[in-house]
Enzyme design. Structure first.
Site, short mmCIF file in Angstrom:
data_model
loop_
_atom_site.label_atom_id
_atom_site.label_comp_id
_atom_site.label_asym_id
_atom_site.label_seq_id
_atom_site.Cartn_x
_atom_site.Cartn_y
_atom_site.Cartn_z
N TYR A 24 31.75 -23.33 66.96
CA TYR A 24 32.04 -22.46 65.81
C TYR A 24 31.52 -21.05 66.08
O TYR A 24 32.25 -20.06 65.90
CB TYR A 24 31.37 -23.04 64.55
CG TYR A 24 31.45 -22.12 63.34
CD1 TYR A 24 32.63 -22.00 62.62
CD2 TYR A 24 30.34 -21.38 62.93
CE1 TYR A 24 32.71 -21.16 61.51
CE2 TYR A 24 30.41 -20.53 61.83
CZ TYR A 24 31.60 -20.43 61.13
OH TYR A 24 31.67 -19.58 60.04
N SER A 51 31.27 -14.42 61.17
CA SER A 51 30.03 -15.07 60.73
C SER A 51 28.84 -14.43 61.45
O SER A 51 29.00 -13.96 62.59
CB SER A 51 30.06 -16.56 61.09
OG SER A 51 28.78 -17.15 60.86
P1 NAD Z 1 36.27 -22.74 52.20
O1 NAD Z 1 36.27 -24.09 52.83
O2 NAD Z 1 36.15 -22.61 50.74
O3 NAD Z 1 37.53 -21.91 52.68
C1 NAD Z 1 38.13 -22.09 53.93
C2 NAD Z 1 39.62 -21.89 53.75
O4 NAD Z 1 40.25 -22.02 55.02
C3 NAD Z 1 40.23 -22.94 52.83
O5 NAD Z 1 41.04 -22.30 51.88
C4 NAD Z 1 41.10 -23.78 53.77
O6 NAD Z 1 42.29 -24.22 53.16
C5 NAD Z 1 41.42 -22.76 54.85
N1 NAD Z 1 41.81 -23.47 56.07
C6 NAD Z 1 41.05 -24.28 56.85
N2 NAD Z 1 41.80 -24.81 57.83
C7 NAD Z 1 43.05 -24.31 57.68
C8 NAD Z 1 44.28 -24.50 58.35
N3 NAD Z 1 44.40 -25.32 59.39
N4 NAD Z 1 45.37 -23.83 57.90
C9 NAD Z 1 45.28 -23.02 56.84
N5 NAD Z 1 44.16 -22.80 56.15
C10 NAD Z 1 43.05 -23.46 56.56
O7 NAD Z 1 35.06 -21.98 52.91
P2 NAD Z 1 34.52 -20.49 52.87
O8 NAD Z 1 33.05 -20.63 53.02
O9 NAD Z 1 35.07 -19.71 51.75
O10 NAD Z 1 35.07 -19.93 54.28
C11 NAD Z 1 35.90 -18.80 54.41
C12 NAD Z 1 35.60 -18.13 55.75
O11 NAD Z 1 34.27 -17.63 55.75
C13 NAD Z 1 35.71 -19.06 56.96
O12 NAD Z 1 36.33 -18.37 58.03
C14 NAD Z 1 34.26 -19.35 57.29
O13 NAD Z 1 34.07 -19.66 58.66
C15 NAD Z 1 33.62 -18.02 56.94
N6 NAD Z 1 32.17 -18.06 56.69
C16 NAD Z 1 31.67 -18.83 55.69
C17 NAD Z 1 30.29 -18.85 55.50
C18 NAD Z 1 29.65 -19.68 54.41
O14 NAD Z 1 28.42 -19.80 54.42
N7 NAD Z 1 30.40 -20.24 53.46
C19 NAD Z 1 29.45 -18.09 56.33
C20 NAD Z 1 30.01 -17.33 57.33
C21 NAD Z 1 31.37 -17.31 57.51
#
Ligand code: NAD
Length: 238
Positions: free
Chosen positions: A149, A136
Site C-alpha cells: 500500500y 497517504s
Molecule cells: P473508503 O473505503 O470510504 O473509500 C474508498 C473508496 O474507493 C470507496 O468509495 C470504494 O468504492 C472505492 N474503491 C475501492 N476499490 C475500487 C475499485 N476497484 N473501483 C472503484 N472504486 C473503488 O475509504 P477512505 O478512507 O475514504 O479512502 C479514500 C482514499 O483515501 C483512498 O485512496 C485511501 O487510500 C486514502 N487514504 C485514507 C486514509 C484514512 O485513514 N482513511 C489515510 C490516507 C489515505
C-alpha cells in the site's frame, strides 16, 4: 458555464465529503463508486449531480469513466483520484503479501489513476483544470497499513510530480497525503486511532471534511502544482 468535478470512490469517506464540498462550491459533481449504486444515486440526486459506476481494477471500466463524464456533462475541470484500497499487513510479515495482492493494490491505487489522468487530459487542458491525487502519509514516510500500500501511494506521489512537470502550465497536478482519517476504511484501526489521539499535535484523526477542504483549496489554487501536501495533524513532528 458550471464547472465539473469527478471524484472517484465518492459514496463514502473522503470521497463523499469531497463531492459535498465541490457541490457547495458551485460545481456540477460526478459521484462514482465500484458497487454501492443506491448510495451513489441518492448522493448524486441530493447534490444535483450525476452518478457513474465503474470497477477501477478493470482496465476497460477505468478507461471508460472519463468518456462517460464527458458524455454527460461535456467538460471536466477537476479530477480527484480518491478511490483506493488498503488492508493491514504487518511490515515484517513478508509472506502476508502475495504477488496477487501487490497487483490488486497497484491496479486500483496507481494504474487506475494513471488511466483516468490519461483519459481526462484533453478536457482538463481545455478547462485549464486540475488533478488532485489522494495518496497517504504512508507514501511519504516508512509507515502505513502494508508495504505494498505504502509503495503504491509513494509511486502516485512521484507520478504527481512528474505529471505536474510535464503538463504545466495548462493542467495543475497535486496530491494530498492524509494521515489517519475517520472513514469506513479505518473504523477498526484502534491502535492508529490511539496514536493520533495521544501523540499528534492536533490530538485527533482527521475527519473526511478536513481532507475535502484541502482538496478543494488545492483545486482552486491557480499557481500550486507538483506538491504533495501532508495532512496528518502534525504527527510527523513528534
Ligand atoms: P473508503 O473505503 O470510504 O473509500 C474508498 C473508496 O474507493 C470507496 O468509495 C470504494 O468504492 C472505492 N474503491 C475501492 N476499490 C475500487 C475499485 N476497484 N473501483 C472503484 N472504486 C473503488 O475509504 P477512505 O478512507 O475514504 O479512502 C479514500 C482514499 O483515501 C483512498 O485512496 C485511501 O487510500 C486514502 N487514504 C485514507 C486514509 C484514512 O485513514 N482513511 C489515510 C490516507 C489515505
Amino acid at each position: 458555464m458550471q464547472k465539473v468535478a469527478l471524484v472517484t470512490g465518492s459514496t463514502s469517506g473522503i470521497g463523499a465529503a469531497t463531492v459535498r464540498r465541490f457541490a457547495a462550491d458551485g460545481f456540477q459533481v460526478v459521484v462514482h463508486s465500484r458497487s454501492s449504486r443506491e448510495a451513489g444515486l441518492a448522493l448524486a440526486s441530493e447534490l444535483g449531480g450525476t452518478y457513474l459506476q465503474a470497477d477501477l481494477s478493470q482496465e476497460d471500466q477505468a478507461a471508460g469513466l472519463v468518456p462517460a463524464v464527458l458524455d454527460a456533462h461535456g467538460r471536466l475541470d477537476v479530477l480527484v483520484n480518491n478511490a483506493g484500497i488498503s488492508w493491514p499487513v504487518p511490515h515484517a510479515d513478508l509472506d502476508g503479501l502475495s504477488a496477487a495482492d501487490w497487483r490488486r493494490l497497484l491496479e486500483v491505487n496507481l494504474i487506475a489513476p494513471w488511466l483516468l489522468c490519461t483519459a481526462a487530459l484533453p478536457a482538463l487542458r481545455d478547462a485549464q483544470g486540475a488533478i488532485v491525487n489522494v495518496t497517504s502519509h504512508a507514501g511519504v514516510r516508512p509507515k502505513g497499513s502494508s508495504i505494498a500500500y505504502a509503495a503504491s501511494k509513494a509511486a502516485l506521489n512521484h507520478v504527481t510530480k512528474l505529471l505536474a512537470a510535464a503538463l504545466g502550465p495548462g493542467v495543475r497536478v497535486n496530491a494530498v497525503a492524509p494521515g489517519l482519517v475517520d472513514t469506513p476504511l479505518t473504523a477498526d484501526w484502534t491502535e492508529a486511532q490511539e496514536l493520533w489521539k495521544t501523540v499528534s499535535p492536533m490530538g485527533r484523526a482527521a475527519q473526511p471534511a478536513d481532507v475535502a477542504d484541502l482538496i478543494a483549496m488545492i483545486a482552486a489554487h491557480q499557481y500550486l502544482t507538483g506538491e504533495v501536501i501532508l495532512l496528518d495533524g502534525g504527527l510527523n513532528l513528534r
